[in-house]
Design a protein around this motif. Structure first.
Motif, PDB file in Angstrom:
ATOM      1  N   SER A  85       0.825  -1.211   0.000  1.00  0.00           N
ATOM      2  CA  SER A  85       0.000   0.000   0.000  1.00  0.00           C
ATOM      3  C   SER A  85       0.854   1.252   0.000  1.00  0.00           C
ATOM      4  O   SER A  85       0.635   2.185   0.774  1.00  0.00           O
ATOM      5  CB  SER A  85      -0.948  -0.012   1.208  1.00  0.00           C
ATOM      6  N   LEU A  86       1.808   1.286  -0.885  1.00  0.00           N
ATOM      7  CA  LEU A  86       2.752   2.397  -0.919  1.00  0.00           C
ATOM      8  C   LEU A  86       2.058   3.703  -1.282  1.00  0.00           C
ATOM      9  O   LEU A  86       1.127   3.730  -2.088  1.00  0.00           O
ATOM     10  CB  LEU A  86       3.869   2.102  -1.904  1.00  0.00           C
ATOM     11  N   LYS A  87       2.529   4.758  -0.664  1.00  0.00           N
ATOM     12  CA  LYS A  87       2.010   6.102  -0.866  1.00  0.00           C
ATOM     13  C   LYS A  87       3.111   7.003  -1.399  1.00  0.00           C
ATOM     14  O   LYS A  87       4.295   6.743  -1.172  1.00  0.00           O
ATOM     15  CB  LYS A  87       1.490   6.677   0.459  1.00  0.00           C
ATOM     16  N   PRO A  88       2.743   8.082  -2.086  1.00  0.00           N
ATOM     17  CA  PRO A  88       3.782   9.011  -2.548  1.00  0.00           C
ATOM     18  C   PRO A  88       4.672   9.516  -1.419  1.00  0.00           C
ATOM     19  O   PRO A  88       5.861   9.761  -1.639  1.00  0.00           O
ATOM     20  CB  PRO A  88       2.965  10.150  -3.180  1.00  0.00           C
ATOM     21  N   GLY A  89       4.117   9.660  -0.216  1.00  0.00           N
ATOM     22  CA  GLY A  89       4.912  10.104   0.913  1.00  0.00           C
ATOM     23  C   GLY A  89       5.986   9.125   1.346  1.00  0.00           C
ATOM     24  O   GLY A  89       6.875   9.492   2.124  1.00  0.00           O
ATOM     25  N   ASP A  90       5.927   7.891   0.863  1.00  0.00           N
ATOM     26  CA  ASP A  90       6.963   6.912   1.167  1.00  0.00           C
ATOM     27  C   ASP A  90       8.213   7.113   0.322  1.00  0.00           C
ATOM     28  O   ASP A  90       9.228   6.457   0.569  1.00  0.00           O
ATOM     29  CB  ASP A  90       6.442   5.496   0.943  1.00  0.00           C
ATOM     30  N   THR A  91       8.148   7.964  -0.670  1.00  0.00           N
ATOM     31  CA  THR A  91       9.283   8.199  -1.557  1.00  0.00           C
ATOM     32  C   THR A  91      10.481   8.690  -0.756  1.00  0.00           C
ATOM     33  O   THR A  91      10.396   9.682  -0.030  1.00  0.00           O
ATOM     34  CB  THR A  91       8.913   9.212  -2.635  1.00  0.00           C
ATOM     35  N   ALA A  92      11.584   7.976  -0.867  1.00  0.00           N
ATOM     36  CA  ALA A  92      12.788   8.308  -0.120  1.00  0.00           C
ATOM     37  C   ALA A  92      13.875   7.324  -0.496  1.00  0.00           C
ATOM     38  O   ALA A  92      13.634   6.322  -1.168  1.00  0.00           O
ATOM     39  CB  ALA A  92      12.544   8.258   1.389  1.00  0.00           C
TER      40      ALA A  92
END
Length: 126
Positions: A85-92
């Protein structure tokens, strides 16, 4: 003494999944804690998940509870981070790290772990 090699990063759409892997080599008995950290642009590293390898106890940041799972395969000297359930906020950039210490340090301590992987980029698009 300990080398960590990460893999599994990539680019996915929101709602997708990735599984990061961290393979340890060298004197792995010198550590009892494995953890995943992230670093967003212009930010210091933040703990995502940790596993106290002897007991298997785990820690998760509030932002990933219910979505990410840290696990270990001792036979392969590998720690995984299953990311659902990846979210754009997980980008790192995600880093695995190893240390020897108490479970408190493993779960909540500072980020100056003894051993670090090279990092693997995770990008989540909307």
């Amino acid at each position: 003494q300990v080398q960590l090699v990460e893999s599994g990063g990539g680019s996915v759409q929101a709602g997708g999944s990735l599984r990061l892997s961290c393979v340890s080599s060298g004197n792995t008995y010198s550590t009892n804690c494995m953890a995943w950290f992230l670093r967003a642009p212009v930010a210091e590293r933040e703990r995502v998940a940790s596993i106290y390898t002897g007991s298997g106890s785990t820690y998760y940041a509030d932002s990933v509870k219910g979505r990410f799972t840290i696990s270990q395969d001792n036979a392969k000297n590998t720690v995984y981070l299953q990311m659902n359930s990846l979210k754009p906020g997980d980008t790192a950039m995600y880093y695995c790290a190893a240390a020897f210490g108490t479970w408190q340090y493993c779960f909540l301590g500072e980020t100056d772990f003894a051993y670090w992987g090279q990092g693997t980029q995770v990008t989540v698009s909307s």
